[in-house]
Motif scaffolding. Sequence first.
Motif, PDB file in Angstrom:
ATOM      1  N   LEU A 171       4.258  13.344  -1.981  1.00 47.15           N
ATOM      2  CA  LEU A 171       3.723  13.819  -3.259  1.00 47.15           C
ATOM      3  C   LEU A 171       2.353  14.428  -2.989  1.00 47.15           C
ATOM      4  O   LEU A 171       1.447  13.725  -2.535  1.00 47.15           O
ATOM      5  CB  LEU A 171       3.579  12.645  -4.232  1.00 47.15           C
TER       6      LEU A 171
ATOM      7  N   LYS B 254       0.517  11.957  -9.623  1.00 50.16           N
ATOM      8  CA  LYS B 254       1.256  11.370  -8.499  1.00 50.16           C
ATOM      9  C   LYS B 254       1.497   9.875  -8.716  1.00 50.16           C
ATOM     10  O   LYS B 254       2.608   9.387  -8.591  1.00 50.16           O
ATOM     11  CB  LYS B 254       0.479  11.576  -7.181  1.00 50.16           C
TER      12      LYS B 254
ATOM     13  N   GLN C 249       4.001   9.133 -11.663  1.00 49.64           N
ATOM     14  CA  GLN C 249       5.436   9.378 -11.410  1.00 49.64           C
ATOM     15  C   GLN C 249       5.990   8.456 -10.321  1.00 49.64           C
ATOM     16  O   GLN C 249       7.184   8.158 -10.320  1.00 49.64           O
ATOM     17  CB  GLN C 249       5.661  10.846 -11.019  1.00 49.64           C
ATOM     18  N   SER C 250       5.133   7.997  -9.407  1.00 51.71           N
ATOM     19  CA  SER C 250       5.617   7.222  -8.252  1.00 51.71           C
ATOM     20  C   SER C 250       6.488   6.004  -8.600  1.00 51.71           C
ATOM     21  O   SER C 250       7.549   5.836  -8.011  1.00 51.71           O
ATOM     22  CB  SER C 250       4.446   6.757  -7.386  1.00 51.71           C
TER      23      SER C 250
ATOM     24  N   HIS D 162       6.588   2.657  -1.889  1.00 50.26           N
ATOM     25  CA  HIS D 162       5.528   3.543  -2.383  1.00 50.26           C
ATOM     26  C   HIS D 162       4.285   3.322  -1.536  1.00 50.26           C
ATOM     27  O   HIS D 162       3.695   2.250  -1.575  1.00 50.26           O
ATOM     28  CB  HIS D 162       5.247   3.213  -3.865  1.00 50.26           C
TER      29      HIS D 162
ATOM     30  N   ASP E  53       2.169   8.958  -1.230  1.00 47.90           N
ATOM     31  CA  ASP E  53       1.375   9.422  -2.375  1.00 47.90           C
ATOM     32  C   ASP E  53      -0.074   9.547  -1.887  1.00 47.90           C
ATOM     33  O   ASP E  53      -0.724   8.550  -1.618  1.00 47.90           O
ATOM     34  CB  ASP E  53       1.544   8.375  -3.495  1.00 47.90           C
TER      35      ASP E  53
ATOM     36  N   PHE F 174       2.634  18.848  -7.070  1.00 53.17           N
ATOM     37  CA  PHE F 174       2.188  18.671  -8.453  1.00 53.17           C
ATOM     38  C   PHE F 174       1.189  19.780  -8.788  1.00 53.17           C
ATOM     39  O   PHE F 174      -0.013  19.568  -8.772  1.00 53.17           O
ATOM     40  CB  PHE F 174       1.546  17.287  -8.634  1.00 53.17           C
TER      41      PHE F 174
END
Length: 213
Positions: free
Chosen positions: A5, A13, A16-17, A28, A84, A113
Amino acid sequence: KRLILIGPPGSGKGTQSPLIKDEYCLCHLATGDMLRAAVAAKTPLGIKAKETMEKGELVSDDLVVGIIDEAIKKPSCQKGFILDGFPRTVAQAEKLDEMLGKQGTKIDKVLNFAIDDAILEERITGRWIHPPSGRTYHTKFAPPKTPGLDDVTGEPLIQRKDDTAEVLKSRLEAFHRQTAPVIDYYSKKGNVAQLHAEKPPKEVTAEVQKALA
Ligand code: AP5
Ligand code: ZN
């Protein structure tokens, strides 16, 4: 799936993760969250990173590459992961390719993004977080049920030290100068999906799902 991301501070980021993580059972890995935990615990890594983070500059490639190298080897990350906030420099991206090459794996998709800088100050200065869970709120766009408290645990929310209009300027500068080239790096490999990150969260989620389908 192995996902990256990429986006400027406040592009969504971290919002949405968790949704992507739950849908695809991925781990994550947010270098910013990991570094903030190290700062809070005053570990040697945290002590090294604290000042740089508070100024809104990037910590050294070696520090974050070390964290990610360790994390992606864990059994829980073998099915896939969401990166991320990493890689954030071309040098980090090259190191990542090298680490994955050793495992015989590669990145499946990079979610970009994309968003105009002008929207980000309001998002950043209105953000409140619950550090233990990583849940993120916004005073205007995603308010908690009770102001200042986490919806699930009732524990207090905090604001990040780098979430000021002033520090945001340095963070954005770092993004454009050091991280934007990472998008070009992956574009050449042809696996970047563009998201309209200025849209409301649910619409962004729908775009993510489409990109990963
Ligand atoms: P990091 O923690 O990665 O911060 P960042 O990249 O600046 O990103 P943010 O967490 O601010 O933004 P986000 O996209 O997650 O936004 P969110 O979803 O929360 O890094 C911090 C620091 O650590 C760096 O400055 C650096 O020093 C260091 N670091 C980390 N990784 C590094 C690396 N690889 N190399 C070197 N140094 C590193 O959303 C923001 C707000 O907007 C929230 O309040 C949310 O509710 C709201 N919101 C989200 N989406 C929407 C939407 N669609 N509409 C309206 N509001 C929304
Ligand atoms: Zn984040």
